[in-house]
Design a protein around this motif. Structure first.
Motif, PDB file in Angstrom:
ATOM      1  N   PRO A  20       8.629  40.575   6.908  1.00  0.00           N
ATOM      2  CA  PRO A  20       8.310  40.938   5.530  1.00  0.00           C
ATOM      3  C   PRO A  20       7.271  40.017   4.899  1.00  0.00           C
ATOM      4  CG  PRO A  20      10.654  40.397   5.751  1.00  0.00           C
ATOM      5  CD  PRO A  20      10.028  40.280   7.094  1.00  0.00           C
ATOM      6  N   ALA A  21       7.231  38.760   5.322  1.00  0.00           N
ATOM      7  CA  ALA A  21       6.214  37.847   4.789  1.00  0.00           C
ATOM      8  C   ALA A  21       4.822  38.317   5.197  1.00  0.00           C
ATOM      9  CB  ALA A  21       6.474  36.423   5.275  1.00  0.00           C
ATOM     10  N   ASP A  22       4.674  38.702   6.471  1.00  0.00           N
ATOM     11  CA  ASP A  22       3.380  39.200   6.941  1.00  0.00           C
ATOM     12  C   ASP A  22       3.009  40.510   6.248  1.00  0.00           C
ATOM     13  OD1 ASP A  22       3.105  37.033   8.650  1.00  0.00           O
ATOM     14  OD2 ASP A  22       3.772  38.141  10.424  1.00  0.00           O
ATOM     15  N   LEU A  23       3.962  41.422   6.178  1.00  0.00           N
ATOM     16  CA  LEU A  23       3.693  42.714   5.530  1.00  0.00           C
ATOM     17  C   LEU A  23       3.401  42.518   4.047  1.00  0.00           C
ATOM     18  CD1 LEU A  23       6.409  44.945   7.245  1.00  0.00           C
ATOM     19  CD2 LEU A  23       3.942  44.990   7.656  1.00  0.00           C
ATOM     20  N   GLY A  24       4.077  41.571   3.421  1.00  0.00           N
ATOM     21  CA  GLY A  24       3.904  41.331   1.994  1.00  0.00           C
ATOM     22  C   GLY A  24       2.530  40.821   1.605  1.00  0.00           C
ATOM     23  N   ARG A  25       1.755  40.378   2.566  1.00  0.00           N
ATOM     24  CA  ARG A  25       0.395  39.916   2.277  1.00  0.00           C
ATOM     25  C   ARG A  25      -0.599  41.075   2.178  1.00  0.00           C
ATOM     26  NH1 ARG A  25       2.659  35.785   4.675  1.00  0.00           N
ATOM     27  NH2 ARG A  25       2.067  34.959   6.657  1.00  0.00           N
ATOM     28  N   ARG A  26      -0.163  42.246   2.571  1.00  0.00           N
ATOM     29  CA  ARG A  26      -1.057  43.409   2.555  1.00  0.00           C
ATOM     30  C   ARG A  26      -1.024  44.114   1.208  1.00  0.00           C
ATOM     31  NH1 ARG A  26       0.893  46.558   7.751  1.00  0.00           N
ATOM     32  NH2 ARG A  26      -0.109  48.240   6.596  1.00  0.00           N
ATOM     33  N   GLU A  27      -2.059  44.881   0.959  1.00  0.00           N
ATOM     34  CA  GLU A  27      -2.131  45.682  -0.264  1.00  0.00           C
ATOM     35  C   GLU A  27      -1.104  46.814  -0.200  1.00  0.00           C
ATOM     36  OE1 GLU A  27      -4.072  45.449  -3.124  1.00  0.00           O
ATOM     37  OE2 GLU A  27      -4.524  43.466  -2.299  1.00  0.00           O
ATOM     38  N   PRO A  28      -0.431  47.097  -1.317  1.00  0.00           N
ATOM     39  CA  PRO A  28       0.525  48.219  -1.338  1.00  0.00           C
ATOM     40  C   PRO A  28      -0.174  49.530  -0.987  1.00  0.00           C
ATOM     41  CG  PRO A  28       0.739  46.879  -3.313  1.00  0.00           C
ATOM     42  CD  PRO A  28      -0.498  46.394  -2.593  1.00  0.00           C
ATOM     43  N   SER A  29       0.448  50.303  -0.113  1.00  0.00           N
ATOM     44  CA  SER A  29      -0.123  51.585   0.313  1.00  0.00           C
ATOM     45  C   SER A  29       0.933  52.356   1.085  1.00  0.00           C
ATOM     46  CB  SER A  29      -1.337  51.351   1.220  1.00  0.00           C
ATOM     47  OG  SER A  29      -0.928  50.721   2.420  1.00  0.00           O
ATOM     48  N   LEU A  30       0.634  53.619   1.369  1.00  0.00           N
ATOM     49  CA  LEU A  30       1.519  54.407   2.227  1.00  0.00           C
ATOM     50  C   LEU A  30       1.568  53.819   3.637  1.00  0.00           C
ATOM     51  CD1 LEU A  30       0.707  58.097   1.193  1.00  0.00           C
ATOM     52  CD2 LEU A  30       2.746  56.765   0.647  1.00  0.00           C
ATOM     53  N   ALA A  31       0.448  53.283   4.106  1.00  0.00           N
ATOM     54  CA  ALA A  31       0.426  52.672   5.442  1.00  0.00           C
ATOM     55  C   ALA A  31       1.357  51.464   5.491  1.00  0.00           C
ATOM     56  CB  ALA A  31      -1.001  52.268   5.811  1.00  0.00           C
ATOM     57  N   HIS A  86      10.903  47.231  -3.173  1.00  0.00           N
ATOM     58  CA  HIS A  86       9.884  48.278  -3.268  1.00  0.00           C
ATOM     59  C   HIS A  86       9.071  48.108  -4.553  1.00  0.00           C
ATOM     60  CE1 HIS A  86       8.443  52.388  -2.330  1.00  0.00           C
ATOM     61  NE2 HIS A  86       8.371  52.512  -3.637  1.00  0.00           N
ATOM     62  N   THR A  87       9.778  47.916  -5.652  1.00  0.00           N
ATOM     63  CA  THR A  87       9.127  47.761  -6.951  1.00  0.00           C
ATOM     64  C   THR A  87       8.314  46.473  -7.004  1.00  0.00           C
ATOM     65  OG1 THR A  87      10.902  49.018  -7.988  1.00  0.00           O
ATOM     66  CG2 THR A  87       9.550  47.654  -9.445  1.00  0.00           C
ATOM     67  N   ALA A  88       8.918  45.372  -6.564  1.00  0.00           N
ATOM     68  CA  ALA A  88       8.224  44.077  -6.588  1.00  0.00           C
ATOM     69  C   ALA A  88       6.975  44.096  -5.713  1.00  0.00           C
ATOM     70  CB  ALA A  88       9.171  42.969  -6.142  1.00  0.00           C
ATOM     71  N   ALA A  89       7.022  44.836  -4.612  1.00  0.00           N
ATOM     72  CA  ALA A  89       5.878  44.909  -3.700  1.00  0.00           C
ATOM     73  C   ALA A  89       4.796  45.855  -4.202  1.00  0.00           C
ATOM     74  CB  ALA A  89       6.350  45.340  -2.309  1.00  0.00           C
ATOM     75  N   GLY A  90       5.097  46.607  -5.275  1.00  0.00           N
ATOM     76  CA  GLY A  90       4.109  47.537  -5.819  1.00  0.00           C
ATOM     77  C   GLY A  90       3.867  48.748  -4.947  1.00  0.00           C
ATOM     78  N   LEU A  91       4.857  49.098  -4.132  1.00  0.00           N
ATOM     79  CA  LEU A  91       4.700  50.234  -3.222  1.00  0.00           C
ATOM     80  C   LEU A  91       4.744  51.551  -3.984  1.00  0.00           C
ATOM     81  CD1 LEU A  91       6.928  48.859  -0.346  1.00  0.00           C
ATOM     82  CD2 LEU A  91       4.438  49.110  -0.322  1.00  0.00           C
ATOM     83  N   PRO A  92       4.104  52.583  -3.441  1.00  0.00           N
ATOM     84  CA  PRO A  92       4.085  53.883  -4.115  1.00  0.00           C
ATOM     85  C   PRO A  92       5.485  54.491  -4.238  1.00  0.00           C
ATOM     86  CG  PRO A  92       2.551  53.845  -2.240  1.00  0.00           C
ATOM     87  CD  PRO A  92       3.343  52.587  -2.198  1.00  0.00           C
ATOM     88  N   GLY A  93       5.678  55.270  -5.297  1.00  0.00           N
ATOM     89  CA  GLY A  93       6.967  55.913  -5.523  1.00  0.00           C
ATOM     90  C   GLY A  93       7.913  54.970  -6.237  1.00  0.00           C
ATOM     91  N   GLY A  94       9.181  55.343  -6.222  1.00  0.00           N
ATOM     92  CA  GLY A  94      10.176  54.546  -6.921  1.00  0.00           C
ATOM     93  C   GLY A  94      11.543  54.717  -6.286  1.00  0.00           C
ATOM     94  N   ALA A  95      12.570  54.578  -7.107  1.00  0.00           N
ATOM     95  CA  ALA A  95      13.951  54.620  -6.623  1.00  0.00           C
ATOM     96  C   ALA A  95      14.258  55.948  -5.918  1.00  0.00           C
ATOM     97  CB  ALA A  95      14.921  54.392  -7.781  1.00  0.00           C
ATOM     98  N   VAL A 135       6.790  60.480   0.162  1.00  0.00           N
ATOM     99  CA  VAL A 135       6.284  59.572  -0.862  1.00  0.00           C
ATOM    100  C   VAL A 135       4.859  59.930  -1.283  1.00  0.00           C
ATOM    101  CG1 VAL A 135       5.816  57.151  -1.426  1.00  0.00           C
ATOM    102  CG2 VAL A 135       7.741  57.732   0.026  1.00  0.00           C
ATOM    103  N   GLY A 136       4.103  60.508  -0.381  1.00  0.00           N
ATOM    104  CA  GLY A 136       2.712  60.839  -0.683  1.00  0.00           C
ATOM    105  C   GLY A 136       2.543  61.654  -1.943  1.00  0.00           C
ATOM    106  N   ASP A 137       3.422  62.610  -2.180  1.00  0.00           N
ATOM    107  CA  ASP A 137       3.334  63.426  -3.384  1.00  0.00           C
ATOM    108  C   ASP A 137       3.643  62.636  -4.653  1.00  0.00           C
ATOM    109  OD1 ASP A 137       2.644  65.675  -1.952  1.00  0.00           O
ATOM    110  OD2 ASP A 137       4.692  66.442  -1.835  1.00  0.00           O
ATOM    111  N   ALA A 138       4.388  61.533  -4.526  1.00  0.00           N
ATOM    112  CA  ALA A 138       4.740  60.721  -5.688  1.00  0.00           C
ATOM    113  C   ALA A 138       3.590  59.817  -6.120  1.00  0.00           C
ATOM    114  CB  ALA A 138       5.971  59.869  -5.383  1.00  0.00           C
ATOM    115  N   THR A 139       2.542  59.722  -5.296  1.00  0.00           N
ATOM    116  CA  THR A 139       1.452  58.805  -5.614  1.00  0.00           C
ATOM    117  C   THR A 139       0.344  59.467  -6.415  1.00  0.00           C
ATOM    118  OG1 THR A 139       0.282  59.271  -3.552  1.00  0.00           O
ATOM    119  CG2 THR A 139       1.867  57.444  -3.535  1.00  0.00           C
ATOM    120  N   GLY A 140       0.371  60.728  -6.586  1.00  0.00           N
ATOM    121  CA  GLY A 140      -0.712  61.315  -7.336  1.00  0.00           C
ATOM    122  C   GLY A 140      -0.548  62.716  -7.535  1.00  0.00           C
TER     123      GLY A 140
END
Length: 140
Positions: A20-31, A86-95, A135-140
């Motif tokens: 998670p530390a490595d992943l957490g350095r990346r920009e939030p995205s579906l990828a 999920h929220t703290a990481a700024g990932l798309p979508g929500g609960a 989740v893709g539909d929740a992003t836009g």
């Protein structure tokens, strides 16, 4: 005692702190979400007996109210932790999307670790499609 077993299972399948530390350095995205889910699937299938035991505990909890209450608390805390991350990481979508992904991954794990429908699809592609479609539909 059985609820304690569930907590121990979750401890044993917890992520290596470096992942998670490595992943957490990346920009939030579906990828990025896809890679988080790939890690979950890898961890929960690495020691299949642990995940099967958790499924068995959930089934037993359906028959035993005291276990249902205790295990339900453990599962709800895990979900709340997932939503907070999920929220703290700024990932798309929500609960809601986190819940959808948990439902879908639980079904995927059940199929991978028990008698399978053997549809022949690549697990990584399935995980990728779950994220993009749920989740893709929740992003836009």
């Amino acid at each position: 005692m059985l609820a304690g077993l569930a907590e121990r299972i979750f401890d044993r399948i917890a992520p290596d702190p470096d992942v998670p530390a490595d992943l957490g350095r990346r920009e939030p995205s579906l990828a990025l979400m896809t890679d988080y889910l790939r890690d979950i699937v890898a961890r929960t299938t690495r020691e299949p007996g642990l995940t099967r035991a958790l499924f068995e505990l959930r089934l037993e909890a359906a028959r035993r109210p005291e276990l249902r209450a205790a295990l339900g608390g453990v599962l709800r805390r895990g979900y709340a932790d997932d939503v907070a991350h999920h929220t703290a990481a700024g990932l798309p979508g929500g609960a809601y999307e986190v819940a959808l992904l948990r439902y879908a991954v639980d079904g995927l794990l059940l199929d991978l670790l028990t008698t399978s429908i053997d549809a022949g699809f690549d697990t990584d592609q399935v995980v990728s499609d779950l994220v993009s479609r749920l989740v893709g539909d929740a992003t836009g």
